[in-house]
Enzyme design. Sequence first.
Site, PDB file in Angstrom:
ATOM      1  N   SER A 311      -2.323 -44.557  40.313  1.00 37.98           N
ATOM      2  CA  SER A 311      -1.591 -43.712  41.257  1.00 37.98           C
ATOM      3  C   SER A 311      -0.078 -43.900  41.115  1.00 37.98           C
ATOM      4  O   SER A 311       0.479 -43.643  40.057  1.00 37.98           O
ATOM      5  CB  SER A 311      -2.082 -43.997  42.675  1.00 37.98           C
ATOM      6  OG  SER A 311      -1.678 -42.990  43.565  1.00 37.98           O
ATOM      7  N   LYS A 336      -5.512 -42.079  37.859  1.00 39.25           N
ATOM      8  CA  LYS A 336      -5.547 -41.422  39.174  1.00 39.25           C
ATOM      9  C   LYS A 336      -4.163 -40.817  39.423  1.00 39.25           C
ATOM     10  O   LYS A 336      -3.334 -41.387  40.110  1.00 39.25           O
ATOM     11  CB  LYS A 336      -5.912 -42.396  40.284  1.00 39.25           C
ATOM     12  CG  LYS A 336      -5.980 -41.741  41.672  1.00 39.25           C
ATOM     13  CD  LYS A 336      -6.285 -42.765  42.753  1.00 39.25           C
ATOM     14  CE  LYS A 336      -6.294 -42.125  44.125  1.00 39.25           C
ATOM     15  NZ  LYS A 336      -4.958 -41.702  44.573  1.00 39.25           N
TER      16      LYS A 336
END
Length: 493
Positions: A311, A336
Site C-alpha cells: 500500500s 496492494k
Amino acid sequence: MRRSERRTKMVARILAVILVIAMLLMSGMYVLSAFAYGGTNFVVYAASAEEQQLAVKRLASLSDLLLYIHDNYKDEIKVDDLIDAAYGGVFDSLDRWSVFYPNDPNGEAFVSSIEKNYAGIGVTFIKMDGWTMIKDVHSLGPAFAAGIRAGDIVTKVDGTSVHGFALEEVSTRTRGEAGTEVNIMVLHEDGTEQTYTIKRENLSAQSVSWSMLEDGVGYIKISSFTSSTAKEFNIVRLLLMSQGAQKLVMDLRDNGGGIMSSALKIADALMPEGVITMYEQQGNIVETFNSVNNNTNKVPMAVLINGNTASASECLAAALQDSKTAVLVGNKTYGKGCAQSVVGIEGEGSMKLTVYYFLRPNGQKIDGVGVSPDYVVYNSCGYNSDKIAEIAASVLPMDEGKKYKVGERGLNVLAAQQRLAVMGYDVDKTAVVDAKTAEALKKIQAQYKVCPYGALDFCTIGLVERAYNEFLFGDSEDKQLKKALEVLANEAQ
C-alpha cells in the site's frame, strides 16, 4: 405492537437506508477520501441523473422485495437481518479490501490501529541481565526532548529501583495521565547516572526507529504510516545527518501501509521536483501529487522492500525508484496499490471502501503487480505471509515420535518429504526413505555439519525442521541489508 405499526417502522428504516445510499450516489466519495487522507480535494466520479434515477427505482424494488420476504418467508425473519445481508451483498461484489461492519467495532478498531494513541514518555524497553534498557526513544516524545537516548539503563522510577522488574511493570510505572510527571533515573553508556523529571504526553505509537551503522550509513526503519510518521522521519533524518550520516538506508520491509498522506510527505521531502503518485478512479486520473523543488540535502539512499511491503509503502518505494532518488533492494512487494477509507453510516454501522488506485510516477499500476527491486535479494524464500500460511497448512507435523532408516515407511517420512519439496529438493512424496529422500537428507545433514548418512533419526528431523523454517523465514543474517550497504559503498567510489 400491531402488525401495521411494525410494518410502518420497517418501511421507514428501509426508506432511510435507500435515502442514505442515494445520497452517496449523488454526492460521490469526497467525504470518504477527506476522512482518511487529510481532506485532499480531488475530482470524483458522480452518478449521472439517469443513473441516479435508475438506482432509486431499483432500490425501491429492493425495498418491496425485503418486505415481501419478511411477510411471506416460511420462518419468522427480522427485517434487520435482511437489510444487513443486503449491505453485505453489496460489499461482496467489491474487492476484498472493502468491508461493511454492521454496528461493529471493527471499523473503529481499523482507525485506532492507525492512530495508536497513548500517554507516556515515548520509550520502548528491552531486558538485559535483569535491568531494563531503553531500546528506542520516540523522536517526538518528552523523553527524547529531555535527553534520554537508546542504550540508557533505567535504574529507578519515582525513586524505586526497578532492577529485576518485568518490562510490563516498568512500562506501567512510566505511563500515566497526560500532564503528570514521572522521575526516571538512568545509567548512561559512559557510566554517568542522571535523573530526569519528565511530563507525560499523549503520543502516537512510534513508527520510525533509527541507528547509525558503520561507514557513515544512517539506518531508518518505518514500521507503518501514522499521522506523525512524516514528522518523525524528518527529525530522525536530520539527527542522523548531524551525527555524520553520508548515506541512508530506509527499511520498508513488513510495512503494510497506513495513512497515505504521511508517505507522500516523506517522498516530497526526499525527491526532486516531479510526480510522486497519481490517483486513478474509474479509469480516470483524478489527482496528481507532485514534489516541490526543495533544498533537502541529498545523499545516496537504498530502500529495503519485501513481499510484505504494501500500500502506502509501495507508493513511496515506487516514487523514490522512478525519480532515481533511491535504489530498491530486496524482493518484489505485495501489490496492494489501492487505498481505503473508513466512514460511519448513521444507524447502520460503518464501511471500509476502496476509493482509488494509486499509480507510480511513470503511470504504471502497482495493484496486483507490486514494485520490483533494482537488486533482487532474498533473506528467505521471498513468499508473502499469505503464501507462507498456505504452505504451513499443507504439511504434516513431524511429531510421530519415530525414526526411520533407508527403506522404511512412516508419517514422519512423508512430513519430511513435504518440507524437502517446499525447499526445492527433488523428492517423491512416497512416505518411504527412498534413494532420492536419503540423498536430500544427506545434503541437509552436511549443511549443518552432521555426518551425512541419509537416515531420518531424531537429530535429522530437527535439522529438516530447522532448514524448512530458515527457508520460509530466513536465518540470522540480513542479506538484504548487507547488499544495500554494498550498493551504497560502490556508489560512493
